[in-house]
Design a protein around this motif. Structure first.
Motif, mmCIF file in Angstrom:
data_model
loop_
_atom_site.group_PDB
_atom_site.id
_atom_site.type_symbol
_atom_site.label_atom_id
_atom_site.label_comp_id
_atom_site.label_asym_id
_atom_site.label_seq_id
_atom_site.Cartn_x
_atom_site.Cartn_y
_atom_site.Cartn_z
ATOM 1 N N LYS A 102 19.547 1.478 -54.418
ATOM 2 C CA LYS A 102 18.865 0.231 -54.798
ATOM 3 C C LYS A 102 19.248 -0.902 -53.845
ATOM 4 N N GLU A 103 20.520 -0.993 -53.512
ATOM 5 C CA GLU A 103 20.990 -2.033 -52.589
ATOM 6 C C GLU A 103 20.396 -1.842 -51.197
ATOM 7 N N VAL A 104 20.407 -0.602 -50.715
ATOM 8 C CA VAL A 104 19.881 -0.298 -49.381
ATOM 9 C C VAL A 104 18.372 -0.574 -49.327
ATOM 10 N N THR A 105 17.664 -0.205 -50.402
ATOM 11 C CA THR A 105 16.216 -0.406 -50.444
ATOM 12 C C THR A 105 15.865 -1.887 -50.440
ATOM 13 N N ALA A 106 16.594 -2.690 -51.202
ATOM 14 C CA ALA A 106 16.341 -4.135 -51.241
ATOM 15 C C ALA A 106 16.564 -4.749 -49.863
ATOM 16 N N ARG A 107 17.640 -4.329 -49.196
ATOM 17 C CA ARG A 107 17.940 -4.850 -47.856
ATOM 18 C C ARG A 107 16.850 -4.431 -46.851
ATOM 19 N N TYR A 108 16.402 -3.192 -46.971
ATOM 20 C CA TYR A 108 15.363 -2.657 -46.084
ATOM 21 C C TYR A 108 14.052 -3.427 -46.263
ATOM 22 N N PHE A 109 13.678 -3.693 -47.503
ATOM 23 C CA PHE A 109 12.455 -4.462 -47.768
ATOM 24 C C PHE A 109 12.538 -5.845 -47.121
ATOM 25 N N GLN A 110 13.688 -6.493 -47.290
ATOM 26 C CA GLN A 110 13.860 -7.821 -46.681
ATOM 27 C C GLN A 110 13.802 -7.738 -45.159
ATOM 28 N N GLU A 111 14.415 -6.694 -44.611
ATOM 29 C CA GLU A 111 14.442 -6.517 -43.148
ATOM 30 C C GLU A 111 13.042 -6.323 -42.582
ATOM 31 N N VAL A 112 12.258 -5.432 -43.195
ATOM 32 C CA VAL A 112 10.941 -5.134 -42.612
ATOM 33 C C VAL A 112 9.971 -6.288 -42.811
ATOM 34 N N THR A 113 10.028 -6.964 -43.953
ATOM 35 C CA THR A 113 9.113 -8.094 -44.147
ATOM 36 C C THR A 113 9.491 -9.252 -43.227
#
Length: 197
Positions: free
Chosen positions: A103-114
């Motif tokens: 969940k933490e990695v996914t949230a960070r990834y979403f922020q990174e790509v957007t």
């Protein structure tokens, strides 16, 4: 023979066309359903966009970056593939602690790509398997909806995955549902490299 005025008119029309193209309103596409072809459709649109000179950011949730399309997309200069930093395997096999880490990695990834799409002024952003992370509650649904509502006007956006919720569907301009009528997996045929992955 072209006169000077005709040449000037063509130059002006070309400038107007380029300006209009830059100011086009970006729409939201959703490829959903239980059939094969959601990611394939997103890949096809990414290639088409890059072929017309558009900048593309391509991101895949819950995938390890080894799917065959990534190696080709990575070779296209206008397509920026962003791979998730860590892969956890199938969600149903994870421990409670691993699910929290995912969940933490996914949230960070979403922020990174957007953020990358905004920073690079991408013309197209693909969020492959966004529905999966939405349905597993691995992302803040408020953050996802805020991004859909507040994305730059010129950004074309593609979201994919099964079971798209109404909150996302209601914001989409295109909704394509892939319906499975038959699939070899149902007969025990395993996923084949270059076809399913």
């Amino acid at each position: 023979m072209e006169t000077r005025n005709e040449g000037n008119e063509k130059d002006e029309k070309g400038k107007r066309d380029k300006k209009d193209e830059r100011n086009e309103k970006g729409l939201i596409h959703c490829y959903t359903g239980d059939g094969k072809g959601k990611t394939t459709a997103a890949v096809g649109l990414a290639v088409r966009a890059a072929g017309s000179g558009k900048r593309v950011v391509f991101a895949q949730f819950l995938k390890d970056g080894s799917s065959s399309e990534i190696s080709v997309l990575d070779s296209i200069p206008l397509i920026h593939c962003v791979k998730q930093e860590q892969h956890f395997g199938f969600y149903r096999t994870l421990s409670v602690r691993e699910k929290q880490r995912l969940k933490e990695v996914t949230a960070r990834y979403f922020q990174e790509v957007t953020a990358l799409a905004l920073r690079e002024q991408a013309d197209l952003l693909v969020l492959d398997e966004l529905m999966a992370v939405w349905n597993l509650k691995l992302l803040s649904q408020e953050d996802v909806l805020r991004f859909l509502d507040e994305k730059p006007e010129g950004l074309e956006l593609v979201v994919t995955g099964r079971d798209a919720p109404e909150d996302i569907l209601s914001r989409c301009d295109y909704v394509t549902e892939m319906n499975k009528r038959r699939h070899p997996y149902d007969r025990g045929v395993a996923a084949r490299r270059g076809i399913e992955y």
